[in-house]
Design a protein around this motif. Structure first.
Motif, short mmCIF file in Angstrom:
data_model
loop_
_atom_site.label_atom_id
_atom_site.label_comp_id
_atom_site.label_asym_id
_atom_site.label_seq_id
_atom_site.Cartn_x
_atom_site.Cartn_y
_atom_site.Cartn_z
N SER A 6 0.82 -1.21 0.00
CA SER A 6 0.00 0.00 0.00
C SER A 6 0.86 1.26 0.00
O SER A 6 1.89 1.34 0.66
N LEU A 7 0.33 2.27 -0.69
CA LEU A 7 1.00 3.59 -0.75
C LEU A 7 0.54 4.49 0.39
O LEU A 7 1.01 5.62 0.51
N GLU A 8 -0.41 4.00 1.17
CA GLU A 8 -1.04 4.83 2.19
C GLU A 8 0.00 5.47 3.11
O GLU A 8 0.89 4.80 3.62
N GLY A 9 -0.14 6.77 3.29
CA GLY A 9 0.75 7.50 4.19
C GLY A 9 2.08 7.89 3.57
O GLY A 9 2.88 8.57 4.20
N LEU A 10 2.33 7.45 2.33
CA LEU A 10 3.61 7.78 1.68
C LEU A 10 3.43 8.96 0.74
O LEU A 10 2.43 9.07 0.03
N THR A 11 4.41 9.85 0.75
CA THR A 11 4.37 11.03 -0.12
C THR A 11 5.56 10.94 -1.08
O THR A 11 6.47 10.11 -0.88
N PRO A 12 5.60 11.81 -2.09
CA PRO A 12 6.75 11.81 -3.00
C PRO A 12 8.08 11.95 -2.26
O PRO A 12 9.10 11.41 -2.71
N ASP A 13 8.10 12.61 -1.12
CA ASP A 13 9.33 12.74 -0.32
C ASP A 13 9.91 11.39 0.09
O ASP A 13 11.11 11.27 0.35
N ASP A 14 9.03 10.39 0.21
CA ASP A 14 9.47 9.05 0.64
C ASP A 14 9.94 8.20 -0.54
O ASP A 14 10.23 7.01 -0.37
N LEU A 15 9.98 8.80 -1.73
CA LEU A 15 10.23 8.03 -2.96
C LEU A 15 11.44 8.57 -3.72
O LEU A 15 11.42 8.64 -4.95
N GLN A 16 12.48 8.94 -3.00
CA GLN A 16 13.64 9.59 -3.64
C GLN A 16 14.69 8.57 -4.07
O GLN A 16 14.85 7.53 -3.43
N GLY A 17 15.42 8.90 -5.14
CA GLY A 17 16.63 8.16 -5.49
C GLY A 17 16.47 7.07 -6.53
O GLY A 17 17.45 6.38 -6.85
N PRO A 25 14.44 10.92 -16.02
CA PRO A 25 13.60 10.12 -15.09
C PRO A 25 12.32 10.84 -14.69
O PRO A 25 12.26 12.07 -14.71
N PRO A 26 11.30 10.08 -14.29
CA PRO A 26 10.11 10.70 -13.71
C PRO A 26 10.47 11.41 -12.41
O PRO A 26 11.39 11.00 -11.70
N THR A 27 9.74 12.48 -12.10
CA THR A 27 9.91 13.12 -10.79
C THR A 27 9.33 12.20 -9.72
O THR A 27 8.60 11.25 -10.02
N ALA A 28 9.62 12.51 -8.46
CA ALA A 28 9.06 11.72 -7.36
C ALA A 28 7.53 11.81 -7.37
O ALA A 28 6.84 10.85 -7.02
N GLU A 29 6.99 12.97 -7.78
CA GLU A 29 5.53 13.13 -7.86
C GLU A 29 4.95 12.20 -8.93
O GLU A 29 3.93 11.54 -8.73
N THR A 30 5.62 12.16 -10.08
CA THR A 30 5.16 11.28 -11.16
C THR A 30 5.30 9.81 -10.75
O THR A 30 4.44 8.98 -11.03
N PHE A 31 6.38 9.52 -10.05
CA PHE A 31 6.61 8.16 -9.54
C PHE A 31 5.46 7.77 -8.60
O PHE A 31 4.90 6.67 -8.70
N GLN A 130 9.98 9.72 -21.46
CA GLN A 130 10.57 8.87 -20.42
C GLN A 130 10.26 9.37 -19.02
O GLN A 130 10.23 8.61 -18.06
N SER A 131 10.04 10.68 -18.87
CA SER A 131 9.75 11.20 -17.52
C SER A 131 8.26 11.09 -17.17
O SER A 131 7.85 11.44 -16.08
N GLY A 132 7.45 10.59 -18.09
CA GLY A 132 6.03 10.39 -17.81
C GLY A 132 5.15 11.42 -18.50
O GLY A 132 5.58 12.54 -18.78
N VAL A 133 3.92 11.03 -18.76
CA VAL A 133 2.94 11.94 -19.34
C VAL A 133 2.49 12.89 -18.23
O VAL A 133 2.19 12.44 -17.13
#
Ligand code: COA
Length: 138
Positions: A6-17, A25-31, A130-133
């Motif tokens: 589950s992605l619950e409680g996770l924000t783009p900040d938790d998806l770095q690197g 690459p996609p941004t963390a928001e796109t990810f 490549q970085s996402g629509v």
């Protein structure tokens, strides 16, 4: 280390690197958006609740799923995390007939150990995307 579906409680900040080596690459928001739009996911979280590995499946929910992305952050590789993520994801896809992915030759033994057979893959890439629509309205 803990696995979640589950992605619950996770924000783009938790998806770095992630997306190491991708020129565009996609941004963390796109990810975050692509994980939210997936059929099933498996995420590995470190002790701070940050994501250090992920696997993603898309599907019709009837017969077939495809696993487009699997990645473990470099500093966490070679400790069994990629295998654990794939097992966790494949368990969630156990009700389906076909689970497919495409990969380079060097990781064929890795997927073979997970019980996957070798086939051929055909693909097309639009590198301008490549970085996402972009999200609609942005
Ligand atoms: C592939 C990947 C997810 C594996 O994650 P991991 O946490 O290191 O995997 P595990 O520790 O469970 O398994 C590692 C095993 O896979 C092998 N392996 C993983 N990537 C490999 C590669 N590119 N070439 C050769 N062997 C590889 C390791 O050598 C190791 O083998 P061993 O058990 O015989 O020592 C990780 O290397 C990664 O994120 N790579 C970059 C992204 C990528 O290639 N994703 C797959 C796209 S199809």
């Amino acid at each position: 280390m803990r696995l979640t579906d589950s992605l619950e409680g996770l924000t783009p900040d938790d998806l770095q690197g992630f997306f190491v080596g991708w020129p565009n690459p996609p941004t963390a928001e796109t990810f975050h958006r692509l994980l939210a739009g997936s059929y099933r996911i498996s995420l590995a979280l470190d002790e701070h609740g940050r994501v250090v590995g992920f696997a993603q499946a898309i599907s019709d929910g009837v017969l077939t799923a495809f696993i487009p992305l699997l990645e473990v952050l470099p500093e966490h590789q070679d400790r069994g995390l990629g295998t654990a993520l794939m097992r966790h994801l494949l368990e969630q896809l156990g009700h389906l007939y076909a689970v497919d992915l495409s990969c380079d030759d060097d990781v064929v033994p890795f997927y073979g150990r997970l019980g996957m057979g070798r086939g051929n893959a055909m693909y097309r890439r639009n590198y301008a995307r490549q970085s996402g629509v972009p999200e609609e309205g942005r």
